[in-house]
Scaffold this motif. Structure first.
Motif, short mmCIF file in Angstrom:
data_model
loop_
_atom_site.label_atom_id
_atom_site.label_comp_id
_atom_site.label_asym_id
_atom_site.label_seq_id
_atom_site.Cartn_x
_atom_site.Cartn_y
_atom_site.Cartn_z
N ASP A 78 0.83 -1.21 0.00
CA ASP A 78 0.00 0.00 0.00
C ASP A 78 0.87 1.26 0.00
N ARG A 79 1.97 1.20 0.71
CA ARG A 79 2.83 2.37 0.82
C ARG A 79 3.71 2.59 -0.41
N ASN A 80 3.95 1.53 -1.16
CA ASN A 80 4.97 1.61 -2.21
C ASN A 80 4.48 1.28 -3.62
N HIS A 81 3.17 1.23 -3.81
CA HIS A 81 2.62 0.96 -5.14
C HIS A 81 1.53 1.97 -5.45
N HIS A 82 1.33 2.24 -6.73
CA HIS A 82 0.28 3.18 -7.12
C HIS A 82 -1.10 2.70 -6.67
N VAL A 83 -1.34 1.41 -6.73
CA VAL A 83 -2.65 0.87 -6.33
C VAL A 83 -2.83 1.06 -4.82
N ASP A 84 -3.99 1.55 -4.42
CA ASP A 84 -4.32 1.61 -2.98
C ASP A 84 -4.69 0.21 -2.52
N VAL A 85 -4.08 -0.24 -1.44
CA VAL A 85 -4.28 -1.60 -0.94
C VAL A 85 -4.91 -1.53 0.45
N ILE A 86 -6.06 -2.13 0.61
CA ILE A 86 -6.82 -2.13 1.86
C ILE A 86 -6.65 -3.49 2.53
N SER A 87 -6.31 -3.49 3.81
CA SER A 87 -5.91 -4.71 4.50
C SER A 87 -7.03 -5.34 5.32
N THR A 88 -7.19 -6.64 5.16
CA THR A 88 -8.16 -7.43 5.93
C THR A 88 -7.46 -8.59 6.62
N PHE A 89 -7.65 -8.72 7.92
CA PHE A 89 -7.11 -9.86 8.68
C PHE A 89 -8.05 -11.04 8.52
N MET A 90 -7.49 -12.19 8.10
CA MET A 90 -8.30 -13.39 7.95
C MET A 90 -7.57 -14.61 8.50
N GLY A 91 -7.13 -14.49 9.75
CA GLY A 91 -6.49 -15.65 10.39
C GLY A 91 -7.41 -16.85 10.44
N ALA A 92 -8.73 -16.59 10.45
CA ALA A 92 -9.72 -17.68 10.45
C ALA A 92 -10.09 -18.03 9.02
N HIS A 93 -9.10 -18.48 8.26
CA HIS A 93 -9.29 -18.89 6.87
C HIS A 93 -9.39 -20.40 6.74
N ALA A 94 -8.73 -21.10 7.65
CA ALA A 94 -8.74 -22.57 7.69
C ALA A 94 -8.19 -22.99 9.04
N ILE A 95 -8.43 -24.25 9.42
CA ILE A 95 -7.83 -24.82 10.63
C ILE A 95 -6.47 -25.38 10.23
#
Length: 414
Positions: free
Chosen positions: A163-180
């Motif tokens: 997000d800080r170093n690319h033209h594209v704006d990058v929005i962050s989502t935490f998904m630690g609960a993606h799988a066991i």
């Protein structure tokens, strides 16, 4: 135009506010004017001669100007690939069967755990470059391929770096609960405890994510586990998203997303009538992923039923190495027309203003109007309907991000 009216739903999704022979004027990275050429001339008449000499003019005759596209659901930071799973599915294997065998998310988790943070950034940067080439100027990216405290943080740090170093704006989502993860096999509640008591507080304290997402599905996280995680996330100030009703009929993910007032409920291939009604009442946005359904050879989400019920709909690529390995949002827009019977106007709304609401950015992106970011895409097309008529083709000619030309003639600038 948006005007802060909220996400568009029902018939509103077809109202684009098309301006023939129009102009967009951007100053200091922000849209200063959007309207007819006649009014644009009057606007420019108030500018000094010295300032006019510095103005860069882009001739967009014969093109369609649209807001920068927004991809509101991706997993674009990961290591490795899973092309072998395509052949497995062609031979009849199902998503959960592959996951139980240690494939799917768990396969990517092993490769992502083994990768250095710098390597994750480098790989993802090339994906963001492709996004720009396809007219996408804002991308949401989820973690969820670490599944340990440190590896989730590594992914989230990589997302922040991008997000800080690319033209594209990058929005962050935490998904630690993606799988066991394998080390918690047979002990899902212990892993849920780790997510709630260690992962979430650390992520929140470091400010590494804006949203929290959970894979609420049969064989992954049940309704009770998902609710506990999301309630803990809310208490820490994170906004909510939810992978809902992708695989099992009547699982209740949409109903839970509505009850928790999630910003979005995503996938929804198997959403029930009750779930649709709940979403319509809550204002939660349905983020549909037709490319994923196509790649999994599954029946797509019921877009028409959702739209007709008054649920605001957005579209996204679900960019990930197993079930949707693409950065082409325009192709996903094609698929939405061809597999879900969405109209070209609805599709454009779903990838602009509704997608902006799905990532909490509607006040600054998603429509061409004064005060919003100077994010504009010029398509080589006579009208917006041709964007879906010419399917599987990249019609992007020029991309302007924050008032800066970053793609010209279909090629990255610099």
């Amino acid at each position: 135009m948006d005007g802060g009216r909220g996400p568009r739903k029902g018939r509103e999704m077809s109202r684009l506010g098309v301006i023939a022979d129009g102009s967009v004027i951007i100053e200091d990275g922000v849209i200063a004017f959007c309207g007819s050429d006649t009014l644009a001339e009057l606007f420019m008449g108030s500018i000094s001669k010295e300032a006019l000499e510095k103005v860069e003019v882009i001739d967009a005759r014969g093109m369609v100007a649209a807001p920068g596209l927004i991809d509101s659901h991706t997993h674009a930071v990961y290591a490795g690939s899973r092309e072998n799973e395509l052949e497995m599915r062609l031979h009849g294997a199902k998503y959960l069967d592959i996951l139980k065998q240690g494939g799917g998310i768990l396969s990517t988790a092993r490769q992502t755990r083994a990768a250095a943070e710098e390597a994750l950034v480098t790989e993802a940067k090339s994906r963001l470059d492709r996004y720009l080439l396809h007219g996408v100027t804002t991308v949401e990216v989820k973690s969820g391929y670490g599944l340990t405290v440190e590896d989730e943080l590594k992914q989230l740090r990589a997302i922040r770096s991008l997000d800080r170093n690319h033209h594209v704006d990058v929005i962050s989502t935490f998904m630690g609960a993606h799988a066991i993860p394998p080390e918690y096999a047979g002990r899902p509640d212990d892993y849920v405890k780790l997510v709630i008591e260690e992962m979430l507080p650390t992520v929140a304290s470091l400010g590494l994510a804006e949203f929290c997402d959970v894979f609420c599905e049969q064989g992954v996280f049940d309704i009770s586990q998902t609710a506990r995680i999301q309630e803990a996330a809310t208490a820490l100030g994170l906004k909510l998203k939810l992978h809902a009703d992708e695989i099992a009929e009547g699982f209740g993910g949409a109903e839970l997303a509505a009850a928790l007032r999630s910003v979005s409920a995503d996938h929804l291939l198997k959403v029930s009538h009750t779930g649709i009604e709940a979403l319509a009442s809550s204002g939660t946005i349905a983020v549909l992923l037709p490319g994923t359904a196509l790649f999994l050879m599954e029946t797509p989400a019921p877009a028409r039923a959702l739209i007709e019920a008054g649920v605001p709909v957005a579209l996204a690529t679900d960019c990930n190495p197993g079930t949707s390995p693409t950065c082409s949002l325009p192709f996903v827009m094609n698929a939405a027309c061809l597999t879900m019977r969405m109209t070209p106007a609805e599709v454009l709304t779903a990838c602009t203003i509704n997608a902006a609401y799905a990532v909490g950015r509607a006040s600054s992106i998603g429509s061409l109007e004064a005060g919003k970011k100077g994010d504009v895409v010029l398509f080589k097309a006579d009208n917006y309907k041709q964007l879906q008529y010419y399917y599987g083709m990249n019609l992007v000619d020029t991309v302007i991000k924050n008032g800066e030309v970053v793609v010209k003639g279909g090629m990255l600038v610099g």
